[in-house]
Motif scaffolding. Structure first.
Motif, PDB file in Angstrom:
ATOM      1  N   ASP A 150      -3.095   5.281  15.048  1.00 34.63           N
ATOM      2  CA  ASP A 150      -1.829   5.358  15.766  1.00 34.63           C
ATOM      3  C   ASP A 150      -1.400   4.021  16.370  1.00 34.63           C
ATOM      4  OD1 ASP A 150      -1.703   8.048  15.171  1.00 34.63           O
ATOM      5  OD2 ASP A 150      -2.670   8.661  17.060  1.00 34.63           O
ATOM      6  N   LEU A 151      -2.368   3.135  16.676  1.00 38.85           N
ATOM      7  CA  LEU A 151      -2.040   1.900  17.380  1.00 38.85           C
ATOM      8  C   LEU A 151      -1.578   0.780  16.453  1.00 38.85           C
ATOM      9  CD1 LEU A 151      -4.957   1.770  19.990  1.00 38.85           C
ATOM     10  CD2 LEU A 151      -2.579   2.397  20.380  1.00 38.85           C
ATOM     11  N   TYR A 152      -1.715   0.987  15.143  1.00 39.91           N
ATOM     12  CA  TYR A 152      -1.357  -0.107  14.232  1.00 39.91           C
ATOM     13  C   TYR A 152      -0.832   0.475  12.921  1.00 39.91           C
ATOM     14  CZ  TYR A 152      -1.610  -4.643  11.894  1.00 39.91           C
ATOM     15  OH  TYR A 152      -1.291  -5.817  11.238  1.00 39.91           O
ATOM     16  N   ASP A 153       0.348   0.067  12.540  1.00 41.33           N
ATOM     17  CA  ASP A 153       0.939   0.495  11.280  1.00 41.33           C
ATOM     18  C   ASP A 153       0.928  -0.706  10.330  1.00 41.33           C
ATOM     19  OD1 ASP A 153       2.650   1.198   9.158  1.00 41.33           O
ATOM     20  OD2 ASP A 153       3.737   2.607  10.458  1.00 41.33           O
ATOM     21  N   HIS A 154       0.405  -0.503   9.132  1.00 39.94           N
ATOM     22  CA  HIS A 154       0.327  -1.607   8.168  1.00 39.94           C
ATOM     23  C   HIS A 154       1.686  -2.249   7.927  1.00 39.94           C
ATOM     24  CE1 HIS A 154      -3.880  -1.161   6.871  1.00 39.94           C
ATOM     25  NE2 HIS A 154      -3.706   0.148   7.047  1.00 39.94           N
ATOM     26  N   LYS A 155       2.757  -1.460   8.026  1.00 41.94           N
ATOM     27  CA  LYS A 155       4.093  -1.985   7.768  1.00 41.94           C
ATOM     28  C   LYS A 155       4.495  -3.046   8.794  1.00 41.94           C
ATOM     29  CE  LYS A 155       5.707   2.336   5.651  1.00 41.94           C
ATOM     30  NZ  LYS A 155       6.674   3.460   5.769  1.00 41.94           N
ATOM     31  N   ASP A 156       3.880  -2.967   9.993  1.00 43.02           N
ATOM     32  CA  ASP A 156       4.215  -3.944  11.043  1.00 43.02           C
ATOM     33  C   ASP A 156       3.888  -5.368  10.615  1.00 43.02           C
ATOM     34  OD1 ASP A 156       4.978  -1.822  12.594  1.00 43.02           O
ATOM     35  OD2 ASP A 156       3.076  -1.721  13.710  1.00 43.02           O
ATOM     36  N   ALA A 157       2.921  -5.506   9.720  1.00 41.34           N
ATOM     37  CA  ALA A 157       2.476  -6.844   9.332  1.00 41.34           C
ATOM     38  C   ALA A 157       3.551  -7.612   8.581  1.00 41.34           C
ATOM     39  CB  ALA A 157       1.210  -6.743   8.475  1.00 41.34           C
TER      40      ALA A 157
END
Length: 405
Positions: free
Chosen positions: A372-379
């Motif tokens: 929940d704390l990190y979405d791959h798309k954020d990269a």
């Protein structure tokens, strides 16, 4: 009444020679002061040796606890290592020794302090900067910069001429310094960097690598705010912890360093350093910092560590900058609390595991499994912004090429 001089006395060849030289040259009342920073058996028979050499008295003061708590631990917390290899064993002890010399000069009403450091070495700088910082009114005498004695052989001859028994032979006249943190060796065959040190003859705290046990040993160390407080689950003083780690590390050939270093006075010298317990602590402490410090703090602290090491090496302990760096380091250490386990095997320190209540490692974020704390798309957006300067530069180059520039 004769004027008095305080002599930094170790009982070695140099300071044994200095006692009659001071009396003959200045007609001083020579008061020897030996500062115990963990030399161990080196102190046995010291009073008899000092008095038989012509000193009027000998003071021995044990400041090992202060050395560990107020000098070694601050350097450990700072991760201070000189030229990536030297853990500053001698460097850290000299300011404290000089501080004690000043104390006895004031107690005895002496007009001068004398040390046995050579005119080519670092210790003259460390002693004299500290004395100048704490008692600028005192005169400083450095025989190696004054007398006609040019070598250790000359010093032995001088002692023989004055019927003084020397504490060593020519064949074993390494220049050594020992305290609870380390032991250093210089001189003889070590002055030729092409020669391998005679480790079986040389080492005193550490087992030669070829003789290290085939069985590995696991060590557990607990830290509180950067300071080691428990060894293998047992709470103990800093002094006791370091003494025990020296034995354990020494058994496994930990912490032997061969270094060609840059001295303060401008020349290079070669030294062999044994720092078994200290090497384990530095290694474990850094592993705990990797877990507990954020990226910016850890990165800047690495830069500060280089400067801290330089100040300590140069003898600039009692300076505003060193004190300010220590204040910074202490602030960073408020979360450096936890346990580190390492495996010792034939000169190697191998990390097993680290735990801390202040750990910044989050398995949910770090795991390859999406959380929940990190979405791959954020990269994607991050990489676009992070690499924007490179992309702009490349576009400008392409534009110039299209124009034929």
């Amino acid at each position: 009444m004769k004027k008095k001089v305080i002599l930094a006395y170790s009982g070695g060849l140099d300071t044994t020679t200095i006692i009659p030289w001071l009396k003959n040259t200045y007609d001083y009342d020579v008061i020897a002061v030996c500062v115990d920073v963990g030399q161990g058996t080196e102190l046995e028979g010291l009073e008899e040796r000092a008095l038989s050499s012509g000193a009027s008295k000998l003071y021995i003061e044990d400041v090992t606890d202060e050395f560990v708590e107020e000098y070694v631990w601050p350097a450990l917390k700072a991760d201070a290592i000189y030229e990536k290899k030297y853990l500053l064993g001698t460097s850290l002890a000299r300011p404290l020794i000089a501080k004690v010399l000043v104390k006895y000069a004031e107690l005895e009403g002496a007009e001068a302090i004398c040390h046995g450091a050579t005119g080519k070495g670092n210790d003259q700088v460390r002693f004299e900067l500290t004395i100048g910082a704490l008692a600028p009114q005192l005169k400083i005498i450095a025989p190696w910069r004054i007398w006609d004695i040019k070598s250790r052989e000359d010093a032995m001859d001088y002692c023989v001429m004055h019927d003084i028994k020397v504490p060593m032979s020519i064949s074993d006249s390494y220049s050594r310094d020992k305290n609870i943190l380390h032991m250093s060796h210089e001189g003889l065959e070590l002055e030729d960097p092409s020669l391998e040190p005679q480790y079986k003859k040389l080492l005193q705290m550490t087992t030669p690598l070829e003789e290290a046990p085939d069985q590995a040993e696991i060590v557990s160390i607990d830290f509180e705010e950067g300071v080691p407080v428990k060894l293998n689950g047992v709470a103990m003083s800093g002094r006791e912890l370091l003494e025990k780690l020296n034995i354990i590390g020494g058994r496994h050939s930990i912490g032997v360093v061969d270094l060609i270093e840059n001295r303060v006075v401008g020349m290079k010298s070669r030294g062999i350093y044994e720092t078994p317990g200290g090497s384990i602590l530095y290694n474990a402490h850094e592993e705990l910092e990797h877990m507990c410090l954020d990226r910016q703090t850890f990165g800047f602290k690495q830069q500060a560590a280089v400067k801290f090491a330089e100040l300590a090496y140069n003898g600039e302990w009692f300076t505003p900058l060193r004190e300010a760096l220590t204040a910074f380091v202490d602030e960073t250490q408020k979360t450096v609390t936890g346990n580190v386990q390492v495996k010792l095997y034939k000169g190697n320190i191998i990390l097993i595991g680290v735990t801390s209540p202040y750990s910044l490692y989050n398995a949910e974020i770090a795991s390859f499994t999406t959380g929940d704390l990190y979405d791959h798309k954020d990269a994607e957006g991050f990489i676009h912004l992070f690499g924007l300067p490179l992309k702009v530069r490349a576009l400008m180059r392409l534009s110039r090429e299209e124009k034929g520039e």
